[in-house]
Design a protein around this motif. Sequence first.
Motif, PDB file in Angstrom:
ATOM      1  N   VAL A  31      64.356 -70.305  33.132  1.00  0.00           N
ATOM      2  CA  VAL A  31      63.545 -69.029  33.963  1.00  0.00           C
ATOM      3  C   VAL A  31      62.247 -69.078  33.092  1.00  0.00           C
ATOM      4  N   ARG A  32      61.263 -68.834  33.766  1.00  0.00           N
ATOM      5  CA  ARG A  32      59.845 -68.043  33.198  1.00  0.00           C
ATOM      6  C   ARG A  32      59.715 -66.690  33.886  1.00  0.00           C
ATOM      7  N   ALA A  33      59.795 -65.794  32.984  1.00  0.00           N
ATOM      8  CA  ALA A  33      59.586 -64.323  33.498  1.00  0.00           C
ATOM      9  C   ALA A  33      58.013 -64.022  33.386  1.00  0.00           C
ATOM     10  N   LEU A  34      57.572 -63.708  34.412  1.00  0.00           N
ATOM     11  CA  LEU A  34      56.255 -63.249  34.301  1.00  0.00           C
ATOM     12  C   LEU A  34      56.034 -61.646  34.456  1.00  0.00           C
ATOM     13  N   THR A  35      55.256 -61.256  33.193  1.00  0.00           N
ATOM     14  CA  THR A  35      54.886 -59.704  33.066  1.00  0.00           C
ATOM     15  C   THR A  35      53.675 -59.644  32.620  1.00  0.00           C
ATOM     16  N   ARG A  36      52.789 -58.518  32.693  1.00  0.00           N
ATOM     17  CA  ARG A  36      51.686 -58.198  32.239  1.00  0.00           C
ATOM     18  C   ARG A  36      51.578 -57.813  30.832  1.00  0.00           C
ATOM     19  N   ASP A  37      52.807 -57.515  30.322  1.00  0.00           N
ATOM     20  CA  ASP A  37      53.051 -57.195  28.941  1.00  0.00           C
ATOM     21  C   ASP A  37      54.388 -57.639  28.484  1.00  0.00           C
ATOM     22  N   GLU A  51      52.967 -64.240  29.825  1.00  0.00           N
ATOM     23  CA  GLU A  51      52.101 -63.242  30.414  1.00  0.00           C
ATOM     24  C   GLU A  51      51.083 -63.617  31.567  1.00  0.00           C
ATOM     25  N   GLY A  52      50.986 -62.888  32.706  1.00  0.00           N
ATOM     26  CA  GLY A  52      50.124 -63.162  33.868  1.00  0.00           C
ATOM     27  C   GLY A  52      49.777 -61.808  34.562  1.00  0.00           C
ATOM     28  N   ASP A  53      49.093 -61.925  35.528  1.00  0.00           N
ATOM     29  CA  ASP A  53      48.720 -60.901  36.462  1.00  0.00           C
ATOM     30  C   ASP A  53      48.537 -61.607  37.895  1.00  0.00           C
ATOM     31  N   LEU A  54      49.214 -61.248  38.746  1.00  0.00           N
ATOM     32  CA  LEU A  54      49.057 -61.487  40.289  1.00  0.00           C
ATOM     33  C   LEU A  54      47.771 -61.104  40.740  1.00  0.00           C
ATOM     34  N   THR A  55      47.187 -60.180  40.369  1.00  0.00           N
ATOM     35  CA  THR A  55      45.980 -59.899  40.804  1.00  0.00           C
ATOM     36  C   THR A  55      44.749 -60.795  40.324  1.00  0.00           C
ATOM     37  N   GLU A  56      45.074 -61.647  39.053  1.00  0.00           N
ATOM     38  CA  GLU A  56      44.236 -62.609  38.486  1.00  0.00           C
ATOM     39  C   GLU A  56      44.848 -63.857  38.667  1.00  0.00           C
ATOM     40  N   PRO A  57      44.865 -64.462  39.901  1.00  0.00           N
ATOM     41  CA  PRO A  57      46.065 -65.708  39.891  1.00  0.00           C
ATOM     42  C   PRO A  57      45.764 -66.860  39.117  1.00  0.00           C
ATOM     43  N   PHE A  75      53.118 -56.818  46.098  1.00  0.00           N
ATOM     44  CA  PHE A  75      51.949 -55.999  45.360  1.00  0.00           C
ATOM     45  C   PHE A  75      52.065 -56.182  44.196  1.00  0.00           C
ATOM     46  N   GLY A  76      50.723 -55.967  43.595  1.00  0.00           N
ATOM     47  CA  GLY A  76      50.203 -55.946  42.037  1.00  0.00           C
ATOM     48  C   GLY A  76      49.510 -55.368  41.296  1.00  0.00           C
ATOM     49  N   GLY A  77      49.388 -55.424  40.056  1.00  0.00           N
ATOM     50  CA  GLY A  77      48.242 -54.511  39.502  1.00  0.00           C
ATOM     51  C   GLY A  77      48.994 -53.064  39.037  1.00  0.00           C
ATOM     52  N   ALA A  78      48.276 -52.536  38.260  1.00  0.00           N
ATOM     53  CA  ALA A  78      48.691 -51.059  37.606  1.00  0.00           C
ATOM     54  C   ALA A  78      48.864 -50.002  39.006  1.00  0.00           C
ATOM     55  N   ALA A  79      48.160 -50.408  39.893  1.00  0.00           N
ATOM     56  CA  ALA A  79      48.178 -49.366  41.119  1.00  0.00           C
ATOM     57  C   ALA A  79      49.194 -49.933  41.964  1.00  0.00           C
ATOM     58  N   PHE A  80      49.525 -51.099  41.807  1.00  0.00           N
ATOM     59  CA  PHE A  80      50.838 -51.293  42.876  1.00  0.00           C
ATOM     60  C   PHE A  80      50.215 -51.759  44.099  1.00  0.00           C
ATOM     61  N   THR A  81      48.940 -52.209  44.565  1.00  0.00           N
ATOM     62  CA  THR A  81      48.269 -52.401  45.845  1.00  0.00           C
ATOM     63  C   THR A  81      48.692 -53.712  46.425  1.00  0.00           C
ATOM     64  N   PRO A  82      48.608 -53.922  47.588  1.00  0.00           N
ATOM     65  CA  PRO A  82      48.862 -55.064  48.405  1.00  0.00           C
ATOM     66  C   PRO A  82      47.864 -56.106  48.116  1.00  0.00           C
ATOM     67  N   LEU A  83      48.567 -57.214  47.467  1.00  0.00           N
ATOM     68  CA  LEU A  83      47.923 -58.362  46.662  1.00  0.00           C
ATOM     69  C   LEU A  83      47.114 -59.305  47.969  1.00  0.00           C
ATOM     70  N   GLU A  84      45.745 -59.532  47.675  1.00  0.00           N
ATOM     71  CA  GLU A  84      44.988 -60.198  48.495  1.00  0.00           C
ATOM     72  C   GLU A  84      44.811 -61.700  48.042  1.00  0.00           C
ATOM     73  N   THR A  85      45.565 -62.005  46.842  1.00  0.00           N
ATOM     74  CA  THR A  85      45.457 -63.275  46.079  1.00  0.00           C
ATOM     75  C   THR A  85      46.417 -64.442  46.724  1.00  0.00           C
ATOM     76  N   GLY A  86      46.887 -64.222  47.729  1.00  0.00           N
ATOM     77  CA  GLY A  86      47.952 -65.309  48.240  1.00  0.00           C
ATOM     78  C   GLY A  86      47.293 -66.547  48.296  1.00  0.00           C
ATOM     79  N   PRO A  87      46.468 -66.839  48.826  1.00  0.00           N
ATOM     80  CA  PRO A  87      45.727 -68.196  48.994  1.00  0.00           C
ATOM     81  C   PRO A  87      45.599 -68.940  47.866  1.00  0.00           C
ATOM     82  N   ARG A  88      44.887 -68.211  46.766  1.00  0.00           N
ATOM     83  CA  ARG A  88      44.755 -68.910  45.519  1.00  0.00           C
ATOM     84  C   ARG A  88      46.150 -69.208  44.831  1.00  0.00           C
ATOM     85  N   ILE A  89      47.138 -68.207  45.032  1.00  0.00           N
ATOM     86  CA  ILE A  89      48.249 -68.456  44.169  1.00  0.00           C
ATOM     87  C   ILE A  89      49.155 -69.648  44.959  1.00  0.00           C
TER      88      ILE A  89
END
Length: 280
Positions: A31-37, A51-57, A75-89
């Motif tokens: 398992v690789r567990a992704l977190t911003r911190d 480390e990684g951030d779904l808002t920066e695919p 959802f992602g980022g500090a504000a937990f907003t709907p992610l628009e990065t699906g196509p790149r991910i």
Amino acid sequence: MTQTQRILVTGATGTVGRQVVAELLERGHEVRALTRDAAKAGFPAGADVVEGDLTEPDSLAPALEGVTGLHLITFGGAAFTPLETGPRILELARAAGVRRITVLHGGGPTPLEDAVRADDGVDWTVLMPVEFMANALEWADGIVASGEVREPFVGRLSAMVHEGDIGAVAAVALTEEGHAGRQYVITGPDVLTVGDKVKTISAAAGREITLVELTEEQALAQWRAAGLPEDVIGFLLMAYGDTPEVGRTVSGTVEEVTGRPARTFAQWAAEHADAFKGQL
């Protein structure tokens, strides 16, 4: 026996993500567990913390190397907003050789889930859990302080699900055949009222707990005093005041997918009894 696979879990510090990590490890997968911190993650031994951030695919690219399965949140980022990065991910996932993806449904249509559903390059499964049993932890402070649970709509029904069972369904869908294109509604084995939940917690914690029913007006005042945004308050009024049928109907998903019965609220309450005793 399923061959060992390497899975990337995003949202890994969340209520469900932690359970996906734990279940995959228990089943013998990498398992690789992704977190911003990473310093604050606190994952179980055996997890490879990245480390990684779904808002920066593009930050996911190193973590995707050698991965066969990917668990996504919408959802992602500090504000937990709907992610628009699906196509790149998804583009990065396909390039890395990812074969299976699970998506934790966000309660309604989201751009990332829409992108996954439209992708025919991977086997995807959408996980649609109803109310989490872990939501009952919101009562812990009140129970410890005054021995009370203060809630509106106490007769409302919920087929609430143990978060560990969500993790178990995800782990199977990420590592085994037969789940592509499926949309899984995940529930517990029982339909419970608020009173049922309070009695169960009372028995597990070994203390008397009083259920105080609030009027809708009192509930609104309590939620606003707690600083909840109006859109969240609107959702609570819908979910609690007129619970959709899907949220109060038991499904057989957990047993059908994992081969074992869904865990009960009594099991969950026993596991978390100390939180209601003031012993964390």
